[in-house]
Design a protein around this motif. Structure first.
Motif, PDB file in Angstrom:
ATOM      1  N   ASP A  79     -15.284 -18.485  -8.127  1.00  0.00           N
ATOM      2  CA  ASP A  79     -13.339 -17.651  -9.099  1.00  0.00           C
ATOM      3  C   ASP A  79     -13.512 -16.238  -9.637  1.00  0.00           C
ATOM      4  OD1 ASP A  79     -13.152 -21.070  -9.202  1.00  0.00           O
ATOM      5  OD2 ASP A  79     -13.175 -20.475 -11.493  1.00  0.00           O
ATOM      6  N   GLY A  80     -14.609 -15.727  -9.414  1.00  0.00           N
ATOM      7  CA  GLY A  80     -14.578 -14.255  -9.943  1.00  0.00           C
ATOM      8  C   GLY A  80     -14.088 -13.275  -8.629  1.00  0.00           C
ATOM      9  N   ARG A  81     -14.962 -13.930  -7.148  1.00  0.00           N
ATOM     10  CA  ARG A  81     -14.435 -13.535  -6.186  1.00  0.00           C
ATOM     11  C   ARG A  81     -13.510 -13.681  -5.321  1.00  0.00           C
ATOM     12  NH1 ARG A  81     -18.937 -14.438  -2.351  1.00  0.00           N
ATOM     13  NH2 ARG A  81     -17.974 -13.264  -1.661  1.00  0.00           N
ATOM     14  N   GLU A  82     -12.693 -14.976  -5.416  1.00  0.00           N
ATOM     15  CA  GLU A  82     -11.563 -15.564  -4.380  1.00  0.00           C
ATOM     16  C   GLU A  82     -10.441 -15.044  -6.052  1.00  0.00           C
ATOM     17  OE1 GLU A  82     -13.050 -18.818  -3.885  1.00  0.00           O
ATOM     18  OE2 GLU A  82     -14.517 -18.336  -2.105  1.00  0.00           O
ATOM     19  N   PHE A  83      -9.269 -14.839  -5.572  1.00  0.00           N
ATOM     20  CA  PHE A  83      -8.289 -15.363  -5.665  1.00  0.00           C
ATOM     21  C   PHE A  83      -6.925 -15.256  -4.445  1.00  0.00           C
ATOM     22  CE2 PHE A  83      -3.505 -13.360  -7.789  1.00  0.00           C
ATOM     23  CZ  PHE A  83      -3.928 -14.390  -8.577  1.00  0.00           C
ATOM     24  N   MET A  84      -6.986 -16.735  -4.077  1.00  0.00           N
ATOM     25  CA  MET A  84      -5.792 -17.463  -3.605  1.00  0.00           C
ATOM     26  C   MET A  84      -4.694 -18.322  -4.680  1.00  0.00           C
ATOM     27  SD  MET A  84      -6.310 -18.908  -0.214  1.00  0.00           S
ATOM     28  CE  MET A  84      -7.342 -18.140   1.072  1.00  0.00           C
ATOM     29  N   PRO A  85      -3.568 -18.270  -4.776  1.00  0.00           N
ATOM     30  CA  PRO A  85      -3.145 -18.814  -6.015  1.00  0.00           C
ATOM     31  C   PRO A  85      -2.333 -20.166  -4.841  1.00  0.00           C
ATOM     32  CG  PRO A  85      -2.299 -16.803  -6.365  1.00  0.00           C
ATOM     33  CD  PRO A  85      -2.987 -16.686  -5.423  1.00  0.00           C
ATOM     34  N   VAL A  86      -2.092 -21.812  -5.428  1.00  0.00           N
ATOM     35  CA  VAL A  86      -2.203 -22.289  -4.147  1.00  0.00           C
ATOM     36  C   VAL A  86      -0.396 -22.985  -5.072  1.00  0.00           C
ATOM     37  CG1 VAL A  86      -1.929 -24.755  -3.997  1.00  0.00           C
ATOM     38  CG2 VAL A  86      -4.433 -23.519  -4.138  1.00  0.00           C
ATOM     39  N   THR A 106       2.964 -21.823  -8.643  1.00  0.00           N
ATOM     40  CA  THR A 106       1.498 -21.598  -8.488  1.00  0.00           C
ATOM     41  C   THR A 106       0.831 -22.300  -9.769  1.00  0.00           C
ATOM     42  OG1 THR A 106      -0.005 -19.869  -9.133  1.00  0.00           O
ATOM     43  CG2 THR A 106       1.925 -19.291  -7.444  1.00  0.00           C
ATOM     44  N   ASP A 107      -0.724 -22.556  -9.268  1.00  0.00           N
ATOM     45  CA  ASP A 107      -1.751 -23.364 -10.092  1.00  0.00           C
ATOM     46  C   ASP A 107      -2.859 -21.842 -10.788  1.00  0.00           C
ATOM     47  OD1 ASP A 107      -3.142 -21.587  -8.564  1.00  0.00           O
ATOM     48  OD2 ASP A 107      -5.156 -22.755  -7.713  1.00  0.00           O
ATOM     49  N   ARG A 108      -1.861 -21.117 -10.262  1.00  0.00           N
ATOM     50  CA  ARG A 108      -2.400 -20.032 -11.761  1.00  0.00           C
ATOM     51  C   ARG A 108      -1.261 -19.385 -12.461  1.00  0.00           C
ATOM     52  NH1 ARG A 108      -7.446 -17.244  -9.846  1.00  0.00           N
ATOM     53  NH2 ARG A 108      -7.908 -19.010  -8.004  1.00  0.00           N
ATOM     54  N   GLY A 109       0.488 -20.284 -12.840  1.00  0.00           N
ATOM     55  CA  GLY A 109       1.186 -19.598 -13.025  1.00  0.00           C
ATOM     56  C   GLY A 109       1.647 -19.380 -12.329  1.00  0.00           C
ATOM     57  N   GLY A 125      -4.395 -24.719  10.594  1.00  0.00           N
ATOM     58  CA  GLY A 125      -4.685 -26.369  10.892  1.00  0.00           C
ATOM     59  C   GLY A 125      -3.119 -26.744  10.833  1.00  0.00           C
ATOM     60  N   ASP A 126      -2.981 -27.756  10.490  1.00  0.00           N
ATOM     61  CA  ASP A 126      -1.558 -28.822  10.691  1.00  0.00           C
ATOM     62  C   ASP A 126      -0.623 -29.084   9.762  1.00  0.00           C
ATOM     63  OD1 ASP A 126      -2.136 -29.584  13.324  1.00  0.00           O
ATOM     64  OD2 ASP A 126      -3.482 -31.452  12.346  1.00  0.00           O
ATOM     65  N   ALA A 127      -0.956 -28.721   8.120  1.00  0.00           N
ATOM     66  CA  ALA A 127      -0.348 -28.806   7.302  1.00  0.00           C
ATOM     67  C   ALA A 127      -0.150 -27.523   6.518  1.00  0.00           C
ATOM     68  CB  ALA A 127      -0.783 -29.748   6.681  1.00  0.00           C
ATOM     69  N   SER A 128      -1.580 -26.771   6.649  1.00  0.00           N
ATOM     70  CA  SER A 128      -1.609 -25.592   5.594  1.00  0.00           C
ATOM     71  C   SER A 128      -0.992 -24.435   5.585  1.00  0.00           C
ATOM     72  CB  SER A 128      -2.536 -25.083   5.357  1.00  0.00           C
ATOM     73  OG  SER A 128      -3.862 -26.363   4.752  1.00  0.00           O
ATOM     74  N   LEU A 129       0.023 -23.438   4.758  1.00  0.00           N
ATOM     75  CA  LEU A 129      -0.197 -22.170   5.278  1.00  0.00           C
ATOM     76  C   LEU A 129      -0.810 -21.518   4.548  1.00  0.00           C
ATOM     77  CD1 LEU A 129       4.164 -23.375   5.228  1.00  0.00           C
ATOM     78  CD2 LEU A 129       2.413 -22.955   7.389  1.00  0.00           C
ATOM     79  N   LEU A 130      -0.774 -19.987   4.877  1.00  0.00           N
ATOM     80  CA  LEU A 130      -0.996 -19.089   4.331  1.00  0.00           C
ATOM     81  C   LEU A 130       0.341 -18.090   4.397  1.00  0.00           C
ATOM     82  CD1 LEU A 130      -4.713 -17.484   5.386  1.00  0.00           C
ATOM     83  CD2 LEU A 130      -3.798 -18.412   2.614  1.00  0.00           C
ATOM     84  N   VAL A 131       0.776 -17.951   3.015  1.00  0.00           N
ATOM     85  CA  VAL A 131       1.533 -16.610   2.694  1.00  0.00           C
ATOM     86  C   VAL A 131       1.528 -15.437   2.305  1.00  0.00           C
ATOM     87  CG1 VAL A 131       4.240 -16.219   1.775  1.00  0.00           C
ATOM     88  CG2 VAL A 131       3.276 -18.518   2.479  1.00  0.00           C
ATOM     89  N   ALA A 132       1.430 -14.509   2.711  1.00  0.00           N
ATOM     90  CA  ALA A 132       1.011 -13.121   2.155  1.00  0.00           C
ATOM     91  C   ALA A 132       1.818 -12.259   1.976  1.00  0.00           C
ATOM     92  CB  ALA A 132       0.586 -12.496   3.328  1.00  0.00           C
ATOM     93  N   GLN A 138      -3.106 -13.094  -1.168  1.00  0.00           N
ATOM     94  CA  GLN A 138      -2.481 -14.861   0.240  1.00  0.00           C
ATOM     95  C   GLN A 138      -1.924 -15.774  -1.005  1.00  0.00           C
ATOM     96  OE1 GLN A 138      -3.044 -14.825   3.163  1.00  0.00           O
ATOM     97  NE2 GLN A 138      -3.253 -12.982   3.445  1.00  0.00           N
ATOM     98  N   PHE A 139      -0.928 -16.129  -0.618  1.00  0.00           N
ATOM     99  CA  PHE A 139      -0.929 -17.510  -1.085  1.00  0.00           C
ATOM    100  C   PHE A 139      -1.097 -18.909  -0.369  1.00  0.00           C
ATOM    101  CE2 PHE A 139       1.332 -14.869  -3.762  1.00  0.00           C
ATOM    102  CZ  PHE A 139       1.465 -14.174  -4.710  1.00  0.00           C
ATOM    103  N   LEU A 140      -1.766 -20.013  -0.535  1.00  0.00           N
ATOM    104  CA  LEU A 140      -2.514 -20.983  -0.200  1.00  0.00           C
ATOM    105  C   LEU A 140      -0.690 -22.150  -0.454  1.00  0.00           C
ATOM    106  CD1 LEU A 140      -3.963 -22.597   1.889  1.00  0.00           C
ATOM    107  CD2 LEU A 140      -4.865 -23.331  -0.368  1.00  0.00           C
ATOM    108  N   ILE A 141      -0.153 -23.212   0.611  1.00  0.00           N
ATOM    109  CA  ILE A 141       0.396 -24.132   0.705  1.00  0.00           C
ATOM    110  C   ILE A 141      -0.630 -25.032   0.761  1.00  0.00           C
ATOM    111  CG2 ILE A 141       2.255 -25.085   1.698  1.00  0.00           C
ATOM    112  CD1 ILE A 141       3.551 -22.400   0.856  1.00  0.00           C
ATOM    113  N   ARG A 142      -1.004 -25.914   0.502  1.00  0.00           N
ATOM    114  CA  ARG A 142      -2.268 -26.876   0.846  1.00  0.00           C
ATOM    115  C   ARG A 142      -1.352 -27.959   1.857  1.00  0.00           C
ATOM    116  NH1 ARG A 142      -7.182 -25.435  -0.661  1.00  0.00           N
ATOM    117  NH2 ARG A 142      -7.224 -25.155  -2.314  1.00  0.00           N
ATOM    118  N   ASP A 143      -0.590 -28.427   2.012  1.00  0.00           N
ATOM    119  CA  ASP A 143      -0.261 -29.271   2.861  1.00  0.00           C
ATOM    120  C   ASP A 143       1.597 -28.620   2.884  1.00  0.00           C
ATOM    121  OD1 ASP A 143       0.708 -31.242   4.558  1.00  0.00           O
ATOM    122  OD2 ASP A 143      -0.313 -32.518   3.881  1.00  0.00           O
ATOM    123  N   MET A 144       2.120 -28.737   3.830  1.00  0.00           N
ATOM    124  CA  MET A 144       4.271 -28.239   3.471  1.00  0.00           C
ATOM    125  C   MET A 144       4.347 -29.226   3.982  1.00  0.00           C
ATOM    126  SD  MET A 144       3.630 -26.319   7.233  1.00  0.00           S
ATOM    127  CE  MET A 144       3.869 -27.013   9.357  1.00  0.00           C
TER     128      MET A 144
END
Length: 159
Positions: A79-86, A106-109, A125-132, A138-144
């Motif tokens: 958690d301290g090293r990674e910051f990728m809000p979903v 997001t999961d962080r507000g 992959g097939d369903a995930s997106l990374l939005v910069a 980087q913001f993650l959309i787990r399953d569009m």
């Protein structure tokens, strides 16, 4: 090399707050860091414990299978090293032309960020997106395909 079994290695923090891994044979490794093998597709599986020089000194097959104390140390370090809000919901976008401002939940507000261009939305992959955003976060959309209808409609305009 250590494996996920709790009897094979133990973890603790030293006086500087760094992780220390003690292998089954008693060898002590100072300043280890957990690194996810598959941070988006399988974030709790395949975690390598590495030294600052990149040498792997331990392996965790499944984070959830670890004893609570070790799991908490590893999770805290990750958690301290990674910051990728979903992103859970896209509230609005200022325009369908870029650059534009996205307001998201997001999961962080709640937050807002600027999307510089459509190329800053990448498929993983097939369903995930990374939005910069314009700052490189980087913001993650787990399953569009399972995100709410309103958010999906906005995404469709950019994909």
């Amino acid at each position: 090399m250590a494996s996920a079994a709790s009897s094979v290695f133990t973890l603790s923090r030293d006086s500087f707050g760094k992780l220390t891994l003690t292998a089954e044979d008693g060898e002590v490794h100072y300043g280890v860091s957990p690194v996810r093998a598959f941070p988006i597709q399988a974030p709790d599986q395949g975690i390598s414990m590495v030294l600052t020089n990149g040498k792997e000194v331990g392996w965790i097959d499944n984070l959830g299978a670890l004893p609570a104390a070790i799991r908490e140390l590893v999770q805290d370090e990750l958690d301290g090293r990674e910051f990728m809000p979903v992103i859970h919901h896209i509230v609005s976008v200022s325009s369908f032309a870029t650059p534009c401002t996205w307001e998201v939940k997001t999961d962080r507000g709640d937050t807002a960020f600027t999307l510089k261009g459509e190329e800053d939305i990448r498929r993983i992959g097939d369903a995930s997106l990374l939005v910069a955003d314009n700052h490189g976060i980087q913001f993650l959309i787990r399953d569009m395909f399972t995100i709410d209808k309103h958010s999906r409609k906005i995404l469709d305009r950019f994909l």
